[in-house]
Enzyme design. Structure first.
Site, PDB file in Angstrom:
ATOM      1  N   CYS A   2       0.658  -1.252   0.090  1.00 14.27           N
ATOM      2  CA  CYS A   2       0.206   0.099  -0.122  1.00 14.27           C
ATOM      3  C   CYS A   2       0.898   0.872   0.165  1.00 14.27           C
ATOM      4  O   CYS A   2       1.959   1.434   0.402  1.00 14.27           O
ATOM      5  CB  CYS A   2      -1.241  -0.299   1.078  1.00 14.27           C
ATOM      6  SG  CYS A   2      -1.824   1.337   1.299  1.00 14.27           S
ATOM      7  N   GLU A 114      -4.053   1.236  -6.507  1.00 11.65           N
ATOM      8  CA  GLU A 114      -2.841   0.304  -6.536  1.00 11.65           C
ATOM      9  C   GLU A 114      -2.624   0.987  -8.735  1.00 11.65           C
ATOM     10  O   GLU A 114      -3.459   1.072  -8.682  1.00 11.65           O
ATOM     11  CB  GLU A 114      -3.121  -0.933  -6.784  1.00 11.65           C
ATOM     12  CG  GLU A 114      -3.649  -1.133  -5.273  1.00 11.65           C
ATOM     13  CD  GLU A 114      -1.691  -1.297  -4.226  1.00 11.65           C
ATOM     14  OE1 GLU A 114      -1.486  -1.167  -5.177  1.00 11.65           O
ATOM     15  OE2 GLU A 114      -1.836  -1.762  -3.208  1.00 11.65           O
TER      16      GLU A 114
END
Length: 247
Positions: A2, A114
């Site tokens: 992340c 992402e």
């Protein structure tokens, strides 16, 4: 991993959501940040005993800490390297195990980004990556599992506030099936019913702590392609969250 997320909730929203007294908040303003990157300040929720009663009941606080954990034993405050800790090993790695035992926090975010490699090649011959935004379908807060750590500048006195650097990391795990086609890792979360236990520094049993973490439930996230403007941290606005019209 992340490595980028959006944090758009107001101070008032976070105080209400996490039942925090307004006296336990950092002084600096909390502004919407649509492109939170490592080394930036970001709101987090943690619980610590009162300063004048170290054995007292932990009190929830809303703080703004820097993303990228610096271990207390580090010789220099090198920010940005330890932005994530793997759930599979976080409890035993030297950089994280002490924090995992008693310095846990929640990173309340709106959603995270992402990147997925496409078949289109860039100038260097590498695949161009398409960014995606992932957030809860009900638009509720994503309570990410994280850790924090204190680092002190040994050249300054301990009672000098400027001597202390407080940083955090986000715990990640293997992506669920609905996210895995975008990226193989995703953040761990803490269910609302487990917030109190997760934040309690008196809970030190590794197995009990590990049981409090889980990835977002399968099918609970809305996932869609967004503009490549998010690639630059200089870009920061609600337009980053808009779905691509032709996606």
């Amino acid at each position: 991993m992340c490595g980028r997320y959006a944090s758009t909730r107001s101070r008032e929203d976070l105080l209400g959501e996490f039942e925090i007294d307004a006296t336990n908040v950092d002084e600096q303003a909390i502004e919407p940040d649509y492109n939170v990157a490592p080394t930036k300040l970001s709101p987090v929720v943690l619980a610590r005993p009162p300063r004048d009663d170290k054995e007292g009941e932990p009190v929830r606080q809303l703080r703004q800490l820097k993303w990228g954990l610096v271990p207390s034993w580090s010789k220099t405050p090198q920010l940005g390297r330890m932005i994530n800790a793997r759930a599979e090993t976080v409890y035993e790695k030297p950089s994280f195990r002490r924090a995992f035992a008693s310095r846990r926090l929640i990173v309340p975010i709106s959603g995270f980004y992402e990147w997925f490699p496409t078949q289109q090649l860039g100038k260097g011959g590498k695949p161009l990556k398409q960014p995606f935004y992932l957030h809860r379908k009900d638009d509720d807060v994503l309570a990410l599992a994280g850790l924090y750590e204190f680092w002190r500048d040994k050249e300054k006195e301990p009672d000098d506030d400027s001597a202390w650097l407080i940083t955090f990391t986000i715990i990640t795990t293997t992506a669920s099936d609905d996210v895995g086609h975008i990226h193989d890792r995703m953040p761990m979360t803490v269910a609302k019913k487990d917030w109190e236990a997760w934040l309690d520094p008196r809970l030190n049993e590794v197995d009990d702590i590990r049981a409090l973490m889980a990835p977002p439930p399968q099918g609970s996230l809305d996932i869609y392609a967004i503009t490549t403007a998010v690639n630059s941290v200089k870009n920061n606005g609600p337009e980053l969250l808009e779905p691509l019209a032709d996606a």
